[in-house]
Design a protein around this motif. Sequence first.
Motif, PDB file in Angstrom:
ATOM      1  N   ARG A 103       0.856  -1.180   0.000  1.00  0.00           N
ATOM      2  CA  ARG A 103       0.000   0.000   0.000  1.00  0.00           C
ATOM      3  C   ARG A 103       0.898   1.238   0.000  1.00  0.00           C
ATOM      4  NH1 ARG A 103      -0.310  -2.478   4.963  1.00  0.00           N
ATOM      5  NH2 ARG A 103       0.420  -1.279   6.773  1.00  0.00           N
ATOM      6  N   PHE A 104       0.302   2.353  -0.391  1.00  0.00           N
ATOM      7  CA  PHE A 104       1.061   3.589  -0.472  1.00  0.00           C
ATOM      8  C   PHE A 104       0.101   4.758  -0.349  1.00  0.00           C
ATOM      9  CE2 PHE A 104      -0.099   2.325  -4.753  1.00  0.00           C
ATOM     10  CZ  PHE A 104      -0.611   3.488  -5.300  1.00  0.00           C
ATOM     11  N   SER A 148       0.746   4.407  -8.755  1.00  0.00           N
ATOM     12  CA  SER A 148      -0.387   3.773  -9.426  1.00  0.00           C
ATOM     13  C   SER A 148      -0.097   3.481 -10.898  1.00  0.00           C
ATOM     14  CB  SER A 148      -1.622   4.668  -9.317  1.00  0.00           C
ATOM     15  OG  SER A 148      -1.385   5.935  -9.915  1.00  0.00           O
ATOM     16  N   LEU A 149       0.975   4.055 -11.465  1.00  0.00           N
ATOM     17  CA  LEU A 149       1.322   3.808 -12.862  1.00  0.00           C
ATOM     18  C   LEU A 149       2.094   2.513 -13.054  1.00  0.00           C
ATOM     19  CD1 LEU A 149       2.511   7.406 -13.881  1.00  0.00           C
ATOM     20  CD2 LEU A 149       0.268   6.363 -14.282  1.00  0.00           C
ATOM     21  N   ILE A 150       2.525   1.877 -11.983  1.00  0.00           N
ATOM     22  CA  ILE A 150       3.362   0.673 -12.091  1.00  0.00           C
ATOM     23  C   ILE A 150       2.511  -0.504 -12.556  1.00  0.00           C
ATOM     24  CG2 ILE A 150       4.803  -0.944 -10.824  1.00  0.00           C
ATOM     25  CD1 ILE A 150       5.637   1.285  -8.995  1.00  0.00           C
ATOM     26  N   GLN A 151       2.963  -1.160 -13.612  1.00  0.00           N
ATOM     27  CA  GLN A 151       2.333  -2.387 -14.092  1.00  0.00           C
ATOM     28  C   GLN A 151       2.964  -3.624 -13.457  1.00  0.00           C
ATOM     29  OE1 GLN A 151      -0.359  -2.464 -16.167  1.00  0.00           O
ATOM     30  NE2 GLN A 151      -0.380  -0.227 -16.088  1.00  0.00           N
ATOM     31  N   SER A 152       4.270  -3.666 -13.371  1.00  0.00           N
ATOM     32  CA  SER A 152       4.977  -4.788 -12.753  1.00  0.00           C
ATOM     33  C   SER A 152       6.337  -4.299 -12.269  1.00  0.00           C
ATOM     34  CB  SER A 152       5.153  -5.961 -13.733  1.00  0.00           C
ATOM     35  OG  SER A 152       5.942  -5.552 -14.844  1.00  0.00           O
ATOM     36  N   ILE A 153       6.887  -5.013 -11.282  1.00  0.00           N
ATOM     37  CA  ILE A 153       8.189  -4.689 -10.710  1.00  0.00           C
ATOM     38  C   ILE A 153       9.176  -5.767 -11.129  1.00  0.00           C
ATOM     39  CG2 ILE A 153       9.478  -4.286  -8.589  1.00  0.00           C
ATOM     40  CD1 ILE A 153       6.934  -3.404  -7.269  1.00  0.00           C
ATOM     41  N   LYS A 154      10.267  -5.361 -11.740  1.00  0.00           N
ATOM     42  CA  LYS A 154      11.310  -6.288 -12.183  1.00  0.00           C
ATOM     43  C   LYS A 154      12.344  -6.450 -11.073  1.00  0.00           C
ATOM     44  CE  LYS A 154       9.378  -6.915 -16.146  1.00  0.00           C
ATOM     45  NZ  LYS A 154       8.766  -8.223 -16.487  1.00  0.00           N
ATOM     46  N   THR A 155      13.612  -6.363 -11.407  1.00  0.00           N
ATOM     47  CA  THR A 155      14.658  -6.544 -10.407  1.00  0.00           C
ATOM     48  C   THR A 155      14.638  -5.396  -9.396  1.00  0.00           C
ATOM     49  OG1 THR A 155      16.246  -5.412 -11.836  1.00  0.00           O
ATOM     50  CG2 THR A 155      16.129  -7.814 -11.984  1.00  0.00           C
ATOM     51  N   VAL A 156      14.959  -5.739  -8.156  1.00  0.00           N
ATOM     52  CA  VAL A 156      14.968  -4.765  -7.063  1.00  0.00           C
ATOM     53  C   VAL A 156      16.301  -4.887  -6.337  1.00  0.00           C
ATOM     54  CG1 VAL A 156      13.918  -4.079  -4.871  1.00  0.00           C
ATOM     55  CG2 VAL A 156      12.472  -4.772  -6.797  1.00  0.00           C
ATOM     56  N   THR A 157      16.949  -3.763  -6.107  1.00  0.00           N
ATOM     57  CA  THR A 157      18.224  -3.720  -5.402  1.00  0.00           C
ATOM     58  C   THR A 157      18.056  -2.924  -4.119  1.00  0.00           C
ATOM     59  OG1 THR A 157      19.434  -3.813  -7.497  1.00  0.00           O
ATOM     60  CG2 THR A 157      20.663  -3.103  -5.551  1.00  0.00           C
ATOM     61  N   LEU A 161      13.315  -1.529 -10.686  1.00  0.00           N
ATOM     62  CA  LEU A 161      13.118  -1.436 -12.130  1.00  0.00           C
ATOM     63  C   LEU A 161      11.650  -1.748 -12.408  1.00  0.00           C
ATOM     64  CD1 LEU A 161      14.385  -1.025 -14.942  1.00  0.00           C
ATOM     65  CD2 LEU A 161      14.810  -3.494 -15.007  1.00  0.00           C
ATOM     66  N   VAL A 162      10.882  -0.738 -12.783  1.00  0.00           N
ATOM     67  CA  VAL A 162       9.432  -0.870 -12.910  1.00  0.00           C
ATOM     68  C   VAL A 162       9.033  -0.723 -14.370  1.00  0.00           C
ATOM     69  CG1 VAL A 162       9.029  -0.041 -10.576  1.00  0.00           C
ATOM     70  CG2 VAL A 162       9.081   1.586 -12.462  1.00  0.00           C
ATOM     71  N   GLU A 163       7.915  -1.343 -14.703  1.00  0.00           N
ATOM     72  CA  GLU A 163       7.298  -1.196 -16.023  1.00  0.00           C
ATOM     73  C   GLU A 163       6.070  -0.317 -15.888  1.00  0.00           C
ATOM     74  OE1 GLU A 163       6.393  -4.805 -17.985  1.00  0.00           O
ATOM     75  OE2 GLU A 163       8.444  -5.162 -18.666  1.00  0.00           O
ATOM     76  N   LEU A 164       6.017   0.725 -16.700  1.00  0.00           N
ATOM     77  CA  LEU A 164       4.922   1.682 -16.647  1.00  0.00           C
ATOM     78  C   LEU A 164       4.123   1.625 -17.940  1.00  0.00           C
ATOM     79  CD1 LEU A 164       6.842   4.769 -15.213  1.00  0.00           C
ATOM     80  CD2 LEU A 164       5.697   2.954 -13.947  1.00  0.00           C
TER      81      LEU A 164
END
Length: 523
Positions: free
Chosen positions: A177-178, A202-211, A224-227
Motif C-alpha cells: 500500500r502507499f 499507481s502507474l506501475i504495471q509490474s516490478i522487475k529486479t529490485v536492489t 526497475l518498474v514497467e509503466l
Amino acid sequence: MRQLQLRWNFKLKPNPTQIQQMSQWLITLRKHRNYALREREAGYKTNNQDAEIPVSYAGGSFCDLQSWVEYGACCPLTCPVIKHGVIPIDLVMALKATKKDRAIKWDSASGIQMKRTTQLRHEKDNFAAINSDVLQRNIARLDTAFTNFWLHGRGFPKYLGFLDAFEYKPVQVKIKRFSLNYGIVYLPGIGDVKFHNSRNLSLIQSIKTVTVKRQGGDWYISMLVELAFELPVKQELSKCQSVVGIDVGINKLIALSDGSFVENIKPGTRERIVRRLAIRQRSISRKANGSKNQLDGYQRLAKTQHKIAQLRTGYLWQAAVKVVNTADAILLRNANANGHEDLNITNMVKRAKPKHDGKGGYLRNGASRKTGLNKVILDASWGTLFKMIGRLAAKSGKPVIAVNPKHSSQECPNCGHIDQKNRDGEKFLCTKCIYTEHADSKASRLIAQRVGLLFPTKTKKLPADCGKVMPVKISLPSGKESRNHAYEQLNIQLSLFDLTEYTVTDNRISRKSGRKSGESPSL
C-alpha cells in the motif's frame, strides 16, 4: 500501449531489527561471493597445466578424462573438470540435463556453485536466514563481473572488503500500500518495510529486479518498474519554434544561448567541503587499524560523501529541467549523434606530463594547478548532466540536435572574423570589429544560428507604477511617496548605467573633530 521501463529510487525506513538483519545479510553475502571467486580463480590459474594440446577458446567444449586435454573450451571457468574450473565433491552436481532433448552434459561453474549454495542453506544458519533468490543473484552478479572481464576488457573480479547491496529477482518484491508521502514494500525474508514515496506508484504495471543498498548509513531501494506510458513522438525541426544551445564549463556550469546561466555550485570542491573531507580523512589516519574508532571514522566520511553526491545529483536534475523547458529543441555543443557532448573527459582529467630539464631533473609543469582543474571537472559531472538532459528531452518529445562546433568559440557573430585571439577566458572581443560578448553565450548562440531556428524570447515588461521605482506620480496611492528623486529634482528618468546627469551638490557642513583634525580637544 508500449511498456516503458524506468528505475525508481526510494529511501527506506526500516526498524532496528530489520537494519540488523540486512546488515548481517551483507556480511554473509560478501563471504559467499569471495568464496565463489576463490574457487573460480583456482581453476583459472591451474588451467591446462598438464595439457599437451593448447585450448582454443571458442564454441562448445569437451574434455578427455584420461589425458585431461580440453578441446574447444569456451572459457576455463565453465568446465567442471579438475584443473579446468569448479569441481564439486559430488560429481552428480556437475551434470545437468538440457531443456530441449534432456541430454546430460557438464554444468557451468555458476550452476555448480548455485547447487552448492542450496546445500549450504541446509547446513548453515546464516545461509538459511537469507532468501534463496538473493543468494542466486549474488552468484549471477559474479558471472556478470566475469563476462565484463572476458568480453568487454574489464579487470579481473576483485575480492570485496565490504558489500553494500543485494538484489532480488523479478516479481519477488511487492508494494502493499502507499499514500502521497509514504508506502509499504514487502521484501522476501525481511518483511514489510516503510519507505518515502515521491512517485505516482499507481502507474506501475509490474516490478522487475529490485536492489536494496546502503549508502551513508541510510538504506535505499532501487526498483526497475514497467509503466503503462508511451513516449511522445519527437517533434520535427520544421515545427520547432525555438531552440536553445548550451555550453558547459567550470565557472558557469551551463551557458544558454538566451543569455542566461546556470551557476556551478561546486558541491565537492568548495573550500568548506574540501576542509571537512580533509578533517575526516586525517581523523581516520590517526586511528588504530581495525579499531571501532576507525570504523566510526569511515562511517562519518561515507556520510559526508553521500551528502555531497545527493547535492550534486539534485542540482544537476534542476539544471537539466531548466534547459529542457527553455525551448522546443535542445542543442548541445560538441554533440554526437546520441545528443551527448563529445568531450573526452578521460583525457581532459589526465595529470600533467613531466618536463625534463636534460640534467636529470624536472622543470615546473603546473601539475598542482592541473590537479585542481581535474577535481573541478570531475565534480561538475558533465556526462551525467548530458544523460539527464537526453532523458528529459525524450520524455517531452523534444529533439536533441548535434551541430559541428568548429570555430564557434573564435568566430565573431557580427563580422564573421575567425581568430584565436578573439577569446580570452570568458570574454569575447573581436580583434576586427571590437564586438564584445560573453564567450560561452556567444558560442551557444552562434551554433543555434547555424541550425536556422529561432531563439526563445525572454522579454519582461514591468508595470508602470512599480513599487520600488515610480517614474511619475500617476495613480500614486495616498500616503505613498515617489522614490524616483532624480525625476523630481532634475526632470529626468534615472537609467541603469548613465548617472552623469544625476548629480546633486552636497551642501552639508561637516565639522572635523579629534586629535588628528588639528583642533585641541575641549575641556
